[in-house]
Motif scaffolding. Structure first.
Motif, PDB file in Angstrom:
ATOM      1  N   PRO A  85       8.130 -18.674  -5.480  1.00 58.26           N
ATOM      2  CA  PRO A  85       6.731 -17.490  -5.112  1.00 58.26           C
ATOM      3  C   PRO A  85       6.710 -17.215  -3.723  1.00 58.26           C
ATOM      4  O   PRO A  85       6.314 -16.167  -3.173  1.00 58.26           O
ATOM      5  CB  PRO A  85       5.594 -18.361  -5.558  1.00 58.26           C
ATOM      6  N   ASP A  86       7.214 -18.452  -2.832  1.00 60.06           N
ATOM      7  CA  ASP A  86       6.927 -18.026  -1.423  1.00 60.06           C
ATOM      8  C   ASP A  86       8.341 -17.445  -0.729  1.00 60.06           C
ATOM      9  O   ASP A  86       8.137 -17.110   0.435  1.00 60.06           O
ATOM     10  CB  ASP A  86       6.812 -19.332  -0.693  1.00 60.06           C
ATOM     11  N   GLY A  87       9.404 -17.036  -1.717  1.00 55.03           N
ATOM     12  CA  GLY A  87      10.371 -16.310  -1.136  1.00 55.03           C
ATOM     13  C   GLY A  87      10.425 -14.753  -1.273  1.00 55.03           C
ATOM     14  O   GLY A  87      11.403 -14.083  -1.290  1.00 55.03           O
ATOM     15  N   ILE A  88       9.254 -14.168  -1.624  1.00 52.20           N
ATOM     16  CA  ILE A  88       9.249 -12.739  -1.949  1.00 52.20           C
ATOM     17  C   ILE A  88       9.465 -12.110  -0.639  1.00 52.20           C
ATOM     18  O   ILE A  88      10.064 -10.774  -1.023  1.00 52.20           O
ATOM     19  CB  ILE A  88       7.768 -12.464  -2.551  1.00 52.20           C
ATOM     20  N   GLU A  89       9.166 -12.133   0.325  1.00 49.87           N
ATOM     21  CA  GLU A  89       9.571 -11.363   1.729  1.00 49.87           C
ATOM     22  C   GLU A  89      11.040 -11.703   1.822  1.00 49.87           C
ATOM     23  O   GLU A  89      11.498 -10.565   2.051  1.00 49.87           O
ATOM     24  CB  GLU A  89       8.786 -11.953   2.784  1.00 49.87           C
ATOM     25  N   VAL A  90      11.632 -12.563   1.758  1.00 52.67           N
ATOM     26  CA  VAL A  90      12.971 -12.598   1.882  1.00 52.67           C
ATOM     27  C   VAL A  90      13.743 -12.067   0.563  1.00 52.67           C
ATOM     28  O   VAL A  90      14.634 -11.214   0.818  1.00 52.67           O
ATOM     29  CB  VAL A  90      13.706 -14.469   1.866  1.00 52.67           C
ATOM     30  N   PHE A  91      13.138 -12.126  -0.365  1.00 54.38           N
ATOM     31  CA  PHE A  91      13.727 -11.335  -1.710  1.00 54.38           C
ATOM     32  C   PHE A  91      13.931  -9.844  -1.430  1.00 54.38           C
ATOM     33  O   PHE A  91      14.759  -9.147  -1.724  1.00 54.38           O
ATOM     34  CB  PHE A  91      12.878 -11.531  -2.972  1.00 54.38           C
ATOM     35  N   GLN A  92      12.992  -9.406  -1.038  1.00 58.86           N
ATOM     36  CA  GLN A  92      12.687  -7.738  -0.723  1.00 58.86           C
ATOM     37  C   GLN A  92      13.756  -7.240   0.405  1.00 58.86           C
ATOM     38  O   GLN A  92      14.404  -6.327   0.282  1.00 58.86           O
ATOM     39  CB  GLN A  92      11.364  -7.558  -0.084  1.00 58.86           C
ATOM     40  N   LYS A  93      14.054  -8.056   1.544  1.00 57.90           N
ATOM     41  CA  LYS A  93      15.202  -7.994   2.491  1.00 57.90           C
ATOM     42  C   LYS A  93      16.515  -7.849   1.658  1.00 57.90           C
ATOM     43  O   LYS A  93      17.262  -7.076   1.847  1.00 57.90           O
ATOM     44  CB  LYS A  93      15.062  -9.007   3.554  1.00 57.90           C
ATOM     45  N   ILE A  94      16.902  -9.112   0.819  1.00 54.00           N
ATOM     46  CA  ILE A  94      17.901  -8.972   0.186  1.00 54.00           C
ATOM     47  C   ILE A  94      18.171  -7.905  -0.792  1.00 54.00           C
ATOM     48  O   ILE A  94      19.132  -7.376  -0.863  1.00 54.00           O
ATOM     49  CB  ILE A  94      18.066 -10.282  -0.582  1.00 54.00           C
ATOM     50  N   ARG A  95      17.118  -7.666  -1.523  1.00 49.75           N
ATOM     51  CA  ARG A  95      17.189  -6.396  -2.471  1.00 49.75           C
ATOM     52  C   ARG A  95      17.479  -5.191  -1.749  1.00 49.75           C
ATOM     53  O   ARG A  95      18.459  -4.287  -2.219  1.00 49.75           O
ATOM     54  CB  ARG A  95      15.827  -6.454  -3.302  1.00 49.75           C
ATOM     55  N   ASP A  96      16.932  -4.989  -0.617  1.00 53.60           N
ATOM     56  CA  ASP A  96      17.200  -3.706   0.223  1.00 53.60           C
ATOM     57  C   ASP A  96      18.722  -3.825   0.412  1.00 53.60           C
ATOM     58  O   ASP A  96      19.384  -2.595   0.438  1.00 53.60           O
ATOM     59  CB  ASP A  96      16.365  -3.595   1.452  1.00 53.60           C
ATOM     60  N   MET A  97      19.248  -4.823   1.120  1.00 48.87           N
ATOM     61  CA  MET A  97      20.530  -4.964   1.574  1.00 48.87           C
ATOM     62  C   MET A  97      21.478  -4.759   0.243  1.00 48.87           C
ATOM     63  O   MET A  97      22.426  -3.883   0.528  1.00 48.87           O
ATOM     64  CB  MET A  97      20.832  -6.415   2.122  1.00 48.87           C
ATOM     65  N   VAL A  98      21.106  -5.269  -0.704  1.00 50.88           N
ATOM     66  CA  VAL A  98      22.232  -5.404  -1.975  1.00 50.88           C
ATOM     67  C   VAL A  98      21.984  -3.807  -2.427  1.00 50.88           C
ATOM     68  O   VAL A  98      23.183  -3.418  -2.971  1.00 50.88           O
ATOM     69  CB  VAL A  98      21.674  -6.272  -2.978  1.00 50.88           C
ATOM     70  N   GLU A  99      20.985  -3.264  -2.735  1.00 50.82           N
ATOM     71  CA  GLU A  99      20.718  -1.982  -3.247  1.00 50.82           C
ATOM     72  C   GLU A  99      21.513  -0.821  -2.471  1.00 50.82           C
ATOM     73  O   GLU A  99      22.146   0.107  -2.988  1.00 50.82           O
ATOM     74  CB  GLU A  99      19.180  -1.486  -3.386  1.00 50.82           C
ATOM     75  N   LYS A 100      21.459  -1.039  -1.076  1.00 55.39           N
ATOM     76  CA  LYS A 100      22.206  -0.009  -0.188  1.00 55.39           C
ATOM     77  C   LYS A 100      23.849  -0.047  -0.580  1.00 55.39           C
ATOM     78  O   LYS A 100      24.269   0.773  -0.162  1.00 55.39           O
ATOM     79  CB  LYS A 100      21.870  -0.413   1.200  1.00 55.39           C
ATOM     80  N   GLN A 101      24.270  -1.235  -0.694  1.00 52.69           N
ATOM     81  CA  GLN A 101      25.636  -1.357  -0.981  1.00 52.69           C
ATOM     82  C   GLN A 101      25.878  -1.025  -2.403  1.00 52.69           C
ATOM     83  O   GLN A 101      27.241  -1.153  -2.773  1.00 52.69           O
ATOM     84  CB  GLN A 101      25.757  -2.894  -0.950  1.00 52.69           C
ATOM     85  N   GLY A 102      25.002  -0.512  -3.199  1.00 50.89           N
ATOM     86  CA  GLY A 102      25.306  -0.197  -4.672  1.00 50.89           C
ATOM     87  C   GLY A 102      25.854  -1.317  -5.604  1.00 50.89           C
ATOM     88  O   GLY A 102      26.445  -1.172  -6.684  1.00 50.89           O
ATOM     89  N   ILE A 103      25.318  -2.439  -5.440  1.00 51.36           N
ATOM     90  CA  ILE A 103      25.631  -3.408  -6.454  1.00 51.36           C
ATOM     91  C   ILE A 103      24.425  -3.912  -7.130  1.00 51.36           C
ATOM     92  O   ILE A 103      23.112  -3.711  -6.882  1.00 51.36           O
ATOM     93  CB  ILE A 103      25.550  -5.005  -5.138  1.00 51.36           C
ATOM     94  N   ASP A 104      24.804  -3.969  -8.436  1.00 50.99           N
ATOM     95  CA  ASP A 104      23.597  -4.354  -9.457  1.00 50.99           C
ATOM     96  C   ASP A 104      23.073  -5.632  -9.172  1.00 50.99           C
ATOM     97  O   ASP A 104      23.641  -6.709  -8.740  1.00 50.99           O
ATOM     98  CB  ASP A 104      24.406  -4.509 -10.754  1.00 50.99           C
ATOM     99  N   ILE A 105      21.855  -5.878  -9.409  1.00 55.75           N
ATOM    100  CA  ILE A 105      20.936  -7.009  -8.977  1.00 55.75           C
ATOM    101  C   ILE A 105      19.907  -7.200 -10.105  1.00 55.75           C
ATOM    102  O   ILE A 105      19.378  -6.441 -10.568  1.00 55.75           O
ATOM    103  CB  ILE A 105      20.329  -6.811  -7.546  1.00 55.75           C
ATOM    104  N   GLY A 106      19.744  -8.607 -10.394  1.00 56.87           N
ATOM    105  CA  GLY A 106      18.635  -8.991 -11.353  1.00 56.87           C
ATOM    106  C   GLY A 106      18.031 -10.255 -10.696  1.00 56.87           C
ATOM    107  O   GLY A 106      18.467 -10.712  -9.659  1.00 56.87           O
ATOM    108  N   TYR A 107      16.900 -10.494 -11.213  1.00 59.71           N
ATOM    109  CA  TYR A 107      16.136 -11.569 -10.452  1.00 59.71           C
ATOM    110  C   TYR A 107      15.423 -12.239 -11.583  1.00 59.71           C
ATOM    111  O   TYR A 107      15.284 -11.866 -12.580  1.00 59.71           O
ATOM    112  CB  TYR A 107      15.230 -11.099  -9.584  1.00 59.71           C
ATOM    113  N   GLU A 108      15.146 -13.700 -11.303  1.00 62.07           N
ATOM    114  CA  GLU A 108      14.751 -14.670 -12.312  1.00 62.07           C
ATOM    115  C   GLU A 108      13.463 -15.335 -11.318  1.00 62.07           C
ATOM    116  O   GLU A 108      13.969 -16.247 -10.602  1.00 62.07           O
ATOM    117  CB  GLU A 108      15.674 -15.580 -12.853  1.00 62.07           C
ATOM    118  N   PRO A 109      12.175 -15.081 -11.807  1.00 62.15           N
ATOM    119  CA  PRO A 109      11.221 -15.825 -10.946  1.00 62.15           C
ATOM    120  C   PRO A 109      11.337 -17.479 -11.480  1.00 62.15           C
ATOM    121  O   PRO A 109      11.399 -17.406 -12.694  1.00 62.15           O
ATOM    122  CB  PRO A 109      10.021 -15.108 -11.283  1.00 62.15           C
ATOM    123  N   ILE A 110      11.107 -18.358 -10.595  1.00 61.57           N
ATOM    124  CA  ILE A 110      11.052 -19.878 -11.050  1.00 61.57           C
ATOM    125  C   ILE A 110       9.958 -20.418 -10.109  1.00 61.57           C
ATOM    126  O   ILE A 110       9.507 -19.868  -8.999  1.00 61.57           O
ATOM    127  CB  ILE A 110      12.598 -20.493 -10.527  1.00 61.57           C
TER     128      ILE A 110
END
Length: 158
Positions: A117-142
Motif C-alpha cells: 500500500p505505501d509503494g503506489i508512488e514507486v509502482f507508478q514510476k515502474i509502470r511508466d518505465m516498463v510500459e514505455k519499453q513495451g514489456i507486459d506487466i501485471g501486479y499483485e497487491p499485498i
C-alpha cells in the motif's frame, strides 16, 4: 433423652480448600490468556507467490520476473536485491538491468509487481518505465505487514 450439644468451634466453615481451588482456576486462566496472546502476536501473515509459467492467456509460455514496490524503493525477487527510490532512474541500477533483460526477452518474459500500500508512488514510476519499453506487466497487491516469499517451480513441476 439426652440433648445434642454443638460447640461453636465445630460449626466453623473451612474456606481454605475453596480459596485454593479459586486460586488454581485464576492461575490457569491467566496462563491460558498469556499463551493465546503470545500465539496471536507471533502469527505473522505470509503470502507465497509461486513463479509458474502460464499455460493459457496473453502471457502463455512467458516466464514471470518478480519485483516488489515499497515506499522506499524496489526489491527484486528472488535475488533480494534492493534498489532505493532515488536509484530507480539510474541506468546502472539492478532494476534497469532487469528491465533491459526482460525487454530483450519480451516474447519469453514479463514482469509481475508485488505492490504494498505505501509503494503506489514507486509502482507508478515502474509502470511508466516498463510500459514505455513495451514489456507486459501485471501486479499483485499485498498487505503492508505480510511477509512475501516467491518460490520458483522446479523444472519437473512446470
Amino acid at each position: 433423652m439426652r440433648r445434642r450439644t454443638f460447640s461453636r468451634s465445630s460449626l466453623e466453615v473451612e474456606l481454605f480448600p475453596f480459596l485454593s481451588i479459586l486460586a488454581c482456576t485464576i492461575g490457569t486462566l491467566i496462563l491460558l490468556i498469556i499463551v493465546l496472546t503470545t500465539q496471536l502476536l507471533q502469527n505473522e501473515r505470509k503470502v507465497t507467490i509461486i513463479a509458474k509459467t502460464e499455460t493459457t492467456g496473453e502471457n502463455q509460455g512467458k516466464i514471470p520476473k518478480y519485483i516488489e514496490c515499497r515506499e522506499d524503493g524496489v526489491l527484486l525477487h528472488p535475488s533480494q536485491v534492493f534498489v532505493a527510490k532515488s536509484e530507480i532512474n539510474n541506468e546502472r541500477s539492478p532494476l534497469n538491468k532487469l528491465i533491459k533483460e526482460v525487454r530483450k526477452n519480451r516474447h519469453k518474459q514479463y514482469l509481475i509487481v508485488a505492490l504494498r500500500p505505501d509503494g503506489i508512488e514507486v509502482f507508478q514510476k515502474i509502470r511508466d518505465m516498463v510500459e514505455k519499453q513495451g514489456i507486459d506487466i501485471g501486479y499483485e497487491p499485498i498487505d503492508q505487514n505480510w511477509k512475501l516469499t516467491i518460490e520458483e517451480l522446479k523444472k519437473d513441476e512446470k
